[in-house]
Enzyme design. Structure first.
Site, PDB file in Angstrom:
ATOM      1  N   SER A  45      -2.971  -5.670  -3.596  1.00 47.81           N
ATOM      2  CA  SER A  45      -2.754  -4.390  -2.910  1.00 47.81           C
ATOM      3  C   SER A  45      -2.234  -3.288  -3.819  1.00 47.81           C
ATOM      4  O   SER A  45      -2.298  -2.123  -3.445  1.00 47.81           O
ATOM      5  CB  SER A  45      -1.775  -4.577  -1.750  1.00 47.81           C
ATOM      6  OG  SER A  45      -0.569  -5.151  -2.211  1.00 47.81           O
ATOM      7  N   ASP A 336       6.366   1.422   1.511  1.00 45.46           N
ATOM      8  CA  ASP A 336       6.648   0.487   2.596  1.00 45.46           C
ATOM      9  C   ASP A 336       7.374  -0.737   2.026  1.00 45.46           C
ATOM     10  O   ASP A 336       7.851  -0.692   0.883  1.00 45.46           O
ATOM     11  CB  ASP A 336       5.369   0.127   3.391  1.00 45.46           C
ATOM     12  CG  ASP A 336       4.401  -0.741   2.608  1.00 45.46           C
ATOM     13  OD1 ASP A 336       4.763  -1.274   1.528  1.00 45.46           O
ATOM     14  OD2 ASP A 336       3.244  -0.905   3.070  1.00 45.46           O
ATOM     15  N   HIS A 339       5.190  -1.918  -1.188  1.00 46.42           N
ATOM     16  CA  HIS A 339       4.359  -1.036  -2.023  1.00 46.42           C
ATOM     17  C   HIS A 339       5.058   0.276  -2.346  1.00 46.42           C
ATOM     18  O   HIS A 339       5.979   0.675  -1.643  1.00 46.42           O
ATOM     19  CB  HIS A 339       3.033  -0.770  -1.312  1.00 46.42           C
ATOM     20  CG  HIS A 339       2.355  -2.019  -0.854  1.00 46.42           C
ATOM     21  ND1 HIS A 339       2.372  -2.446   0.448  1.00 46.42           N
ATOM     22  CD2 HIS A 339       1.685  -2.966  -1.557  1.00 46.42           C
ATOM     23  CE1 HIS A 339       1.721  -3.601   0.546  1.00 46.42           C
ATOM     24  NE2 HIS A 339       1.304  -3.943  -0.658  1.00 46.42           N
TER      25      HIS A 339
END
Ligand SMILES: *[C@@H]1O[C@H](CO)[C@@H](O)[C@H](O)[C@H]1NC(C)=O
Ligand SMILES: *[C@@H]1O[C@H](CO)[C@@H](O)[C@H](O)[C@H]1NC(C)=O
Ligand SMILES: *[C@@H]1O[C@H](CO)[C@@H](O)[C@H](O)[C@H]1NC(C)=O
Ligand SMILES: *[C@@H]1O[C@H](CO)[C@@H](O)[C@H](O)[C@H]1NC(C)=O
Length: 371
Positions: A45, A336, A339
């Site tokens: 990610s 978040d 991340h």
């Protein structure tokens, strides 16, 4: 008469058709003759530009809803951030357009490169199995692209394009996160060093595979301090918010093994050049001294809920509707629970790109040397 006119039209048509097709071929081989440096992106990610929008998975491994993307794109792209990622800035610094996801419908300008990364993916196929595109499958997708390129450009030109291209990787974080986030007892069955050897072993064989297909210029990010993310601080510390040391020490073990393996590959594999960016030490500095980096918050996320906004509820689509969102993401390091914000990614990319060797690049090259 009619026949002759018909013939002329047919010939004109044929000539136009030939010109057009020649132009298309010419445009394709231009990527080779102009030494265009393509960018191929693999991993998790930290680099996924939206592949997970197109797979059968859950909202835990997706970021295709607001407020993801709100700062830069103004709509959710699937990137796990409020805006652009490290790879997007690297592309920008290299004067390239953004590199689209492999699964994006209709995209096949593979001459420029493509992004294979998938949020949640690891080097082990078991990592979040069934919800992500594992590294191994990403390498298989790359193989498909090399076949396509050979078909379009011929063997010699496609080899040239592939060896001139830059290959960027962020992989491994999820192999260590997943045992802590799922009820897996895998870390009871293996010692930490055995588990790291397994992750790095799989990583290595996939890198060899990609090298065998013609890749030469490899750029790696090592693993961040995994126990110090907002989402991992809240796992065991009873609200005290200390880093989860077990997890951070796994990341350090991995990083040590990664470095050693890259040095070996450099000796073993023909033409293998690498750049290793020390994401771990850079991020640790930013977490501990956010003000030095022009940030206000180094430990709490902008988007999420609970202590440190560490609960992975950003966007309200992951089983919990409630979440908080800060007003100014550019004052935060973390977007978040796991991340970073676009402004953090931009700083990291700048230091990764940086021409003068700095303390955050380990190894012979910076990524800039490759473009
Ligand atoms: C591409 O690279 C080759 C070999 O290094 C060089 O001879 C050629 O001039 C380059 N072409 C362009 C357009 O830069
Ligand atoms: C998607 O995954 C779910 C759960 O694993 C499964 O029930 C469903 O059939 C899958 N859908 C498709 C289109 O593959
Ligand atoms: C790769 O991972 C599998 C588990 O997914 C493990 O059994 C295997 O030994 C690993 N391979 C290497 C080369 O470490
Ligand atoms: C990479 O390696 C090759 C041969 O091993 C070398 O010729 C080339 O200059 C290296 N550097 C870069 C930046 O690609």
């Amino acid at each position: 008469m009619k026949l002759i006119v018909g013939c002329i039209f047919f010939h004109v048509f044929l000539i136009i058709a030939l010109l057009v097709s020649h132009q298309i071929n010419g445009r394709n081989t231009n990527y080779v003759t102009n030494n265009y440096t393509s960018l191929f992106i693999f991993g998790d990610s930290f680099l996924d530009a939206g592949n997970n929008n197109y797979i059968n998975t859950t909202s835990f491994d997706q970021a295709n809803f607001l407020p993801y993307g709100e700062t830069y794109f103004k709509f959710p792209t699937g990137r796990f951030s409020d805006g652009r990622l490290v790879s997007d800035f690297i592309a920008e610094y290299a004067n390239m357009p953004l590199v689209p996801p492999f699964l994006q419908p209709g995209y096949n300008q593979y001459y420029k490169g493509v992004n294979f990364a998938s949020g949640g993916a690891g080097a082990l196929v078991e990592t979040f199995q069934g919800s992500v595109i594992p590294f191994k499958t990403q390498a298989r997708n790359f193989k498909k692209v090399t076949v396509w390129l050979r078909h379009k450009l011929g063997s010699s030109n496609s080899q040239k394009l592939l060896s001139n291209a830059v290959y960027m990787f962020s992989i491994g974080s999820n192999d260590y996160l997943s045992p802590f986030l799922t009820n897996s007892d895998v870390l009871n069955s293996y010692s930490h060093s055995q588990y790291v050897a397994m992750v790095v072993g799989n990583f290595t064989s996939i890198i060899k595979e990609i090298h065998k297909r013609g890749a030469r210029k490899f750029a790696f990010l090592n693993l961040p301090p995994l126990g110090c993310l907002p989402g991992t601080r809240i796992i065991q510390s009873q609200g005290k918010g200390r880093c989860l040391e077990d997890l951070s020490s796994l990341a350090s073990l991995h990083n040590q093994a990664l470095y050693e393996v890259l040095i070996q590959l450099e000796k073993q594999l023909r033409g293998f050049n690498f750049s290793l960016y020390d994401f771990n030490s850079d991020l640790t500095q930013m977490i501990n001294h956010p003000l030095k980096y022009g940030l206000k918050k180094g430990k709490s996320a902008c988007c999420g809920s609970g202590p440190f906004r560490g609960k992975y509820s950003c966007g309200g689509k992951r089983g919990e509707k409630y979440f908080e969102l800060c007003d100014k993401p550019n004052q935060y390091l973390f977007w978040d629970s796991y991340h970073l914000t676009e402004s953090a990614y931009k700083q990291l990319a700048t230091r990764m790109w940086s021409y003068t060797k700095n303390s955050h690049t380990i190894g012979p090259y910076t990524i800039r040397d490759f473009f």
